[in-house]
Design a protein around this motif. Structure first.
Motif, PDB file in Angstrom:
ATOM      1  N   THR A  35       0.858  -1.292   0.035  1.00 54.61           N
ATOM      2  CA  THR A  35      -0.149  -0.119   0.022  1.00 54.61           C
ATOM      3  C   THR A  35       0.744   1.314  -0.027  1.00 54.61           C
ATOM      4  O   THR A  35       0.270   2.394   0.113  1.00 54.61           O
ATOM      5  N   MET A  38       0.218   3.851  -2.858  1.00 52.81           N
ATOM      6  CA  MET A  38      -0.970   4.708  -2.656  1.00 52.81           C
ATOM      7  C   MET A  38      -1.191   5.500  -1.510  1.00 52.81           C
ATOM      8  O   MET A  38      -1.719   6.654  -1.399  1.00 52.81           O
ATOM      9  N   THR A  80      -7.346   6.358  -2.108  1.00 44.91           N
ATOM     10  CA  THR A  80      -6.076   5.923  -1.410  1.00 44.91           C
ATOM     11  C   THR A  80      -6.342   5.832   0.109  1.00 44.91           C
ATOM     12  O   THR A  80      -6.744   4.979   0.381  1.00 44.91           O
ATOM     13  N   LEU A  84      -7.829   2.777   2.883  1.00 47.80           N
ATOM     14  CA  LEU A  84      -6.658   2.009   3.200  1.00 47.80           C
ATOM     15  C   LEU A  84      -6.996   0.746   4.026  1.00 47.80           C
ATOM     16  O   LEU A  84      -6.277  -0.153   3.797  1.00 47.80           O
ATOM     17  N   PHE A  87      -7.783  -2.275   1.852  1.00 50.72           N
ATOM     18  CA  PHE A  87      -6.722  -2.962   1.312  1.00 50.72           C
ATOM     19  C   PHE A  87      -5.925  -3.779   2.527  1.00 50.72           C
ATOM     20  O   PHE A  87      -5.486  -4.839   2.257  1.00 50.72           O
ATOM     21  N   ILE A  88      -5.833  -3.013   3.633  1.00 50.88           N
ATOM     22  CA  ILE A  88      -5.105  -4.029   4.722  1.00 50.88           C
ATOM     23  C   ILE A  88      -5.785  -5.297   5.242  1.00 50.88           C
ATOM     24  O   ILE A  88      -5.386  -6.315   5.408  1.00 50.88           O
ATOM     25  N   SER A 126      -8.253   5.410   7.350  1.00 54.71           N
ATOM     26  CA  SER A 126      -7.132   5.070   8.217  1.00 54.71           C
ATOM     27  C   SER A 126      -7.489   4.914   9.428  1.00 54.71           C
ATOM     28  O   SER A 126      -6.844   4.140  10.240  1.00 54.71           O
TER      29      SER A 126
END
Length: 416
Positions: A35, A38, A80, A84, A87-88, A126
């Motif tokens: 990541t 990004m 992005t 996040l 993605f994680i 995040s």
């Protein structure tokens, strides 16, 4: 010092090696590595929208009218930082399953479904990183155990395409795992907590980020990475899972606070460490390179290693110096290699705390040269000046130990 090195090699290094190879930490680290592009792009978009230059802001507003020009940066942020955690949630479970020899795509997809079942749609940015990591680890471990159970495999007839067979092999484990997280969400909702991600962020993640932004924690981060590297262990990779979980939320919170005219709440984050402490790499070894050019010319071996290390060191790649000089298991270099980062993190922390330098709100690529990184991270000339001052300090810390090393080498040559 030799006794200390021998003791640490026998007692500490084996334990640290096991920690560094721990599969959950490796899965988290590798997920954040994917990541990183990004995150850098998202940081660039934030910088573009919030560049603190009135002439630029007025110019863009006059061309596009009002705040409309910020739509581009906002859209990039949406693709992005805003997702996040998604993605994680996928990547950590994917890495865990792959590492166990299982179907990584199925493991990642099930983890992603579990994250949304738990309420991930409310914490895709995040702020949901901690929950995403927890969900990925739990769902990944469940998947690894359930996917190998013969009783949960739906047998498909011969001739069925392998992709179809794999999807049906993961069907029952997926149903069990996602339903389990859905049940947990329902239980929390019954107790009046419909937003698990938000509640967890307020109760655990936010206080943890505040703790990680204190001066003692900054000193610990500055100490532990070179300490591990001294014994040949990749310190940066070992603490990266910790740093990354506080990194993106801290940068985001700093940007929001500064935009509102408030004080940035989080000083310590990855761009802070990269731009003001790791000048040339872990241990601020670009200062060592300059110190050798200044006082280490009498040692031919030093000069050869230094010339080979200078260009990579400018871009914060210091493995040639670590293993070529060497610094690893070098008792003389142990002291400045540990001391320099701790001094630099102190000057940078208090310069930021006292308002002399703005907080780091942008994450330059880790290969950004020293001084330029300080300017980009803080979007200010004062950040570049602080980085330059820290570079000078690192040179001064290394000079006496370079002199000692040269004197010892000359004595060895004379004895030989």
């Amino acid at each position: 010092m030799d006794g200390f090195v021998q003791f640490m090699e026998e007692k500490f290094v084996p334990v640290a090696s096991k920690i560094g190879a721990q599969r959950h930490l490796v899965a988290i680290r590798d997920a954040f590595m994917v990541t990183m592009p990004m995150m850098i792009l998202g940081a660039l978009a934030v910088m573009f929208n919030n560049l603190p230059i009135d002439a630029f802001q007025n110019f863009m507003a006059s061309i596009f009218g009002g705040e409309a020009w910020k739509g581009f940066g906002g859209s990039v942020w949406n693709g992005t930082f805003a997702i996040l955690s998604v993605f994680i949630a996928f990547l950590v479970a994917y890495n865990l399953a792959q590492g166990a020899g299982k179907d990584g795509l199925a493991g990642g997809a099930i983890s992603l479904g579990s994250f949304f079942a738990l309420g991930g749609a409310l914490g895709m940015s995040s702020t949901g990183l901690f929950i995403a990591i927890i969900v990925a680890i739990v769902s990944g471990e469940l998947f690894i155990r359930l996917i190998g159970n013969d009783k949960l495999v739906i047998k498909m007839p011969d001739g069925v395409p392998p992709a179809v067979a794999r999807s049906f092999a993961a069907l029952l484990p997926a149903m069990i795992i996602i339903s389990l997280f859905g049940l947990v969400a329902a239980i929390f909702a019954a107790f009046g907590i419909p937003d698990i991600v938000g509640a967890f962020y307020t109760a655990v993640q936010e206080p943890f980020m505040g703790l990680a932004s204190t001066y003692p924690s900054a000193l610990l981060i500055a100490f532990i990475t070179p300490f591990l590297w001294f014994f040949g262990l990749h310190g940066a990779n070992m603490i990266d899972p910790f740093m990354q979980t506080i990194n993106a939320p801290a940068i985001e919170a700093n940007v929001t606070a500064l935009a509102a005219g408030d004080v940035a709440p989080y000083i310590v984050n990855k761009p802070f460490i990269d731009s003001f402490v790791n000048l040339g790499g872990t241990g601020a070894t670009f200062g060592l390179i300059i110190a050798i050019y200044l006082v280490g010319r009498k040692n031919k071996a030093f000069n050869v290693v230094n010339n080979l290390s200078a260009a990579p060191g400018l871009f914060n790649i210091n493995e040639p110096m670590l293993f070529g000089l060497p610094i690893v298991l070098n008792p003389i270099m142990f002291i400045p290699f540990i001391l320099a980062p701790m001094i630099l993190v102190s000057t940078a922390f208090w310069a930021t705390k006292l308002g002399i330098v703005p907080a780091a709100t942008f994450m330059p690529p880790w290969v950004t040269p020293p001084i330029l990184g300080g300017f980009l991270a803080t979007q200010s000339i004062s950040g570049a000046i602080l980085a330059a001052v820290n570079l000078v300090i690192s040179v001064l810390v290394y000079i006496p130990f370079v002199k000692i090393s040269v004197m010892q080498e000359l004595k060895r040559e004379q004895n030989a």
